[in-house]
Design a protein around this motif. Structure first.
Motif, short mmCIF file in Angstrom:
data_model
loop_
_atom_site.label_atom_id
_atom_site.label_comp_id
_atom_site.label_asym_id
_atom_site.label_seq_id
_atom_site.Cartn_x
_atom_site.Cartn_y
_atom_site.Cartn_z
N ARG A 14 0.89 -1.27 0.06
CA ARG A 14 -0.14 -0.08 0.04
C ARG A 14 0.87 1.09 -0.12
N VAL A 15 2.17 1.32 0.87
CA VAL A 15 2.83 2.40 0.88
C VAL A 15 3.56 2.74 -0.42
N LYS A 16 4.16 1.43 -0.84
CA LYS A 16 4.81 1.81 -2.29
C LYS A 16 3.74 2.13 -3.33
N GLY A 17 2.72 1.56 -3.30
CA GLY A 17 1.63 1.94 -4.28
C GLY A 17 1.18 3.46 -4.23
N ALA A 18 1.01 3.89 -3.09
CA ALA A 18 0.60 5.36 -2.87
C ALA A 18 1.81 6.16 -3.18
N THR A 19 3.17 5.74 -3.22
CA THR A 19 4.42 6.63 -3.49
C THR A 19 4.41 6.54 -5.09
N GLU A 20 3.77 5.53 -5.67
CA GLU A 20 3.94 5.22 -7.07
C GLU A 20 2.94 6.36 -7.76
N ASN A 21 1.92 6.13 -7.31
CA ASN A 21 0.63 7.06 -7.76
C ASN A 21 0.80 8.59 -7.47
N ALA A 22 1.78 9.09 -6.47
CA ALA A 22 2.06 10.34 -6.33
C ALA A 22 3.17 10.77 -7.26
N LEU A 23 4.23 9.90 -7.42
CA LEU A 23 5.25 10.34 -8.46
C LEU A 23 4.58 10.45 -9.83
N LEU A 24 3.75 9.64 -10.33
CA LEU A 24 3.14 9.56 -11.54
C LEU A 24 2.46 11.08 -11.60
#
Length: 216
Positions: free
Chosen positions: A126-136
């Motif tokens: 979940r944390v990595k997914g939130a990070t990916e979405n914010a970066l994109l």
């Protein structure tokens, strides 16, 4: 091209740094971290900086770069979600937000992981997914690398003792793993080369698994 590497003292970061120093496509490399990478090379400059949540002191040094290879990360084992998020999400977004302002449109490659999912059941996913979405969502050419099994090459080792022992055991089996599961395994060498290729000419998609990394 000129590149910045965060996390150059970790296993993946060391492999990426090695490939950048060897590759003629890379003209200059800047590493930023709490400790120096202990590598000497005419293309390399190092900045020792301990607080990635406050980059004001070194901002002037971060402008004018074509790409950032963000290899910093920790295992979630034994960590609270708050502590894991601070390192995984907060550090990453502090750096990426600063670079988006200083070098808009530049390439940002983030080392994520297979199974990353902002809606997943596992805390780390979940944390990595939130990070990916914010970066994109930033004004960067952001790419998510999701490697599976990574074989360290050319003397690169993990700083975690348990992982070092595991890699010693699996090293003789890597040729077999590569033949049996070509879409699930990669190496530190291939990750570094793929990052440089992405920075040079992009990739067909923004989220890249082991097979995509190997193809690049």
């Amino acid at each position: 091209m000129n590149v910045i590497i965060f996390g150059a003292t970790g296993m993946i970061g060391r492999g990426v740094l090695r490939e950048c120093l060897l590759d003629d496509r890379v003209s200059a490399v800047l590493t930023v971290g709490r400790t120096p990478a202990s590598t000497s090379h005419p293309k390399l400059r190092e900045i020792t900086h301990g607080d990635l949540l406050d980059l004001a002191e070194i901002e002037d040094e971060l402008a004018g770069f074509d790409a950032c290879f963000f290899c910093l990360g920790v295992s979630s084992a034994g960590m609270s979600e708050k502590d894991y998020r601070r390192i995984t999400y907060d550090y990453t977004m502090s750096v990426a937000g600063t670079l988006a302002r200083l070098n808009p449109g530049s390439t940002f490659v983030y080392v994520s992981g297979v199974g990353t999912d902002a809606q997943g059941r596992a805390m780390w996913a979940r944390v990595k997914g939130a990070t990916e979405n914010a970066l994109l969502a930033l004004p960067l050419q952001a790419y998510m690398f999701r490697p599976g099994y990574i074989q360290p090459m050319h003397g690169v080792t993990s700083r975690t003792r348990l992982y070092r022992l595991a890699y010693m055991v699996t090293r003789p089996l890597y040729p077999v793993l590569r033949r049996l599961f070509p879409a699930a395994v990669t190496t530190t060498e291939r990750i570094g080369q793929a990052m440089i290729t992405v920075a040079e000419r992009g990739a067909p998609k923004r989220i890249l698994g082991p097979a995509d990394i190997n193809a690049l």
